[in-house]
Design an enzyme around this catalytic site. Structure first.
Site, PDB file in Angstrom:
ATOM      1  N   HIS A   1      31.215 -43.841 -16.390  1.00 36.56           N
ATOM      2  CA  HIS A   1      30.824 -42.645 -15.636  1.00 36.56           C
ATOM      3  C   HIS A   1      32.007 -41.691 -15.404  1.00 36.56           C
ATOM      4  O   HIS A   1      31.872 -40.480 -15.572  1.00 36.56           O
ATOM      5  CB  HIS A   1      30.221 -43.045 -14.290  1.00 36.56           C
ATOM      6  CG  HIS A   1      29.327 -42.016 -13.697  1.00 36.56           C
ATOM      7  ND1 HIS A   1      28.205 -42.319 -12.967  1.00 36.56           N
ATOM      8  CD2 HIS A   1      29.371 -40.662 -13.729  1.00 36.56           C
ATOM      9  CE1 HIS A   1      27.598 -41.204 -12.579  1.00 36.56           C
ATOM     10  NE2 HIS A   1      28.309 -40.189 -13.027  1.00 36.56           N
TER      11      HIS A   1
ATOM     12  N   TYR B   1      23.352 -43.367  -8.914  1.00 39.64           N
ATOM     13  CA  TYR B   1      22.179 -42.605  -8.467  1.00 39.64           C
ATOM     14  C   TYR B   1      21.220 -43.458  -7.643  1.00 39.64           C
ATOM     15  O   TYR B   1      20.355 -42.910  -6.948  1.00 39.64           O
ATOM     16  CB  TYR B   1      21.389 -42.046  -9.663  1.00 39.64           C
ATOM     17  CG  TYR B   1      22.123 -41.114 -10.576  1.00 39.64           C
ATOM     18  CD1 TYR B   1      23.380 -40.592 -10.264  1.00 39.64           C
ATOM     19  CD2 TYR B   1      21.555 -40.751 -11.799  1.00 39.64           C
ATOM     20  CE1 TYR B   1      24.043 -39.752 -11.145  1.00 39.64           C
ATOM     21  CE2 TYR B   1      22.205 -39.903 -12.671  1.00 39.64           C
ATOM     22  CZ  TYR B   1      23.451 -39.412 -12.344  1.00 39.64           C
ATOM     23  OH  TYR B   1      24.094 -38.587 -13.230  1.00 39.64           O
TER      24      TYR B   1
END
Length: 264
Positions: free
Chosen positions: A104, A36
């Protein structure tokens, strides 16, 4: 893990004040990821939120009250890069330890026999308090449990009225870990889902509130919607208290699910 029903998803948030405002509103679970590129923003917001709480009679907040979660991207998952990547994330977040660290996605450099033991060593050291996984399939979950000898602390997966995997919830219930639902508002598309809109009208609330209530009513699901204004932050937090009828839940359950926003 004992996670609150609603946390803050921060993908796309670039203002630390949004994070600090969330903490003041009552959020105690902050979720970010290396990919991000906003871990520093979240860390600044965390520090600001803690500073604001000092001396405030109505806001008793310590660092230990907040679960700070981040995720290692697919190129961080080789055995020799896990620890450096995790420490870089902690530095950006401004924390001494990571409360929850996820794989992730089980892609790229991910090798369960190498990646997971490297992560588990960080747990043994106390630098990572809880090891989670994200976007795993049942076979990936089973292999992870076999390798580390216990269930993950949490499994984060996309979950909303247009994309729902009951088998993942069944697995979580069987093994006793929470499911963290990301994108529970389907990028705003929940407003277009007829049974969601009907329930919102019946309860005189928003489609977003209904979507969050629907998700968090499904044990063992907690949700991490993104919001940046105080109005939306408070509305999302309150949505977990909305009680839908069995008929409303069944109608949303019956929606034909075709909209996965983040396919592997």
């Amino acid at each position: 893990m004992d996670l609150p029903p609603v946390g803050l998803g921060t993908m796309g948030i670039d203002d630390p004040d949004a994070v600090a405002t969330a903490l003041a509103a009552g959020y105690r679970h902050l979720d970010t990821a290396r990919i991000y590129e906003n871990e520093a923003v979240v860390g600044e917001g965390l520090a600001a939120g803690l500073d604001r709480a000092v001396g405030a009679a109505d806001r008793d907040l310590d660092r230990e009250d907040v679960t700070v979660a981040t995720k290692l991207w697919i190129d961080d998952l080789a055995a020799d890069t896990v620890a450096p990547a995790a420490r870089e994330s902690a530095d950006r977040l401004g924390v001494d330890a990571l409360d929850l660290l996820y794989v992730h996605r089980p892609r790229g450099d991910y090798d369960p026999e190498a990646t997971l033991p490297a992560l588990d060593r960080l747990v043994d050291e106390g630098f990572v308090r809880n090891l989670g996984v994200s976007n795993f399939e049942i076979a990936d979950l089973d292999r992870a449990i076999e390798v580390i000898g216990r269930p993950p602390a949490a499994h984060q997966t996309e979950l909303h009225p247009l994309f729902f995997r009951p088998d993942l919830l069944d697995h979580a219930r069987e093994h006793g870990y929470p499911v963290v639902a990301y994108s529970p508002l389907a990028g705003g598309r929940v407003r277009e889902v007829e049974p969601v809109a009907e329930a919102a009208e019946a309860h005189e609330t928003t489609a977003e509130a209904v979507a969050i209530a629907w998700a968090t009513a499904k044990e063992p699901v907690v949700a991490i919607p993104k919001a940046s204004t105080e109005e939306h932050l408070r509305a999302n937090l309150a949505a977990a208290d909305l009680e839908l009828t069995d008929a409303e839940v069944a109608a949303i359950d019956a929606v034909e699910r075709e909209e996965e926003l983040f396919p592997a």
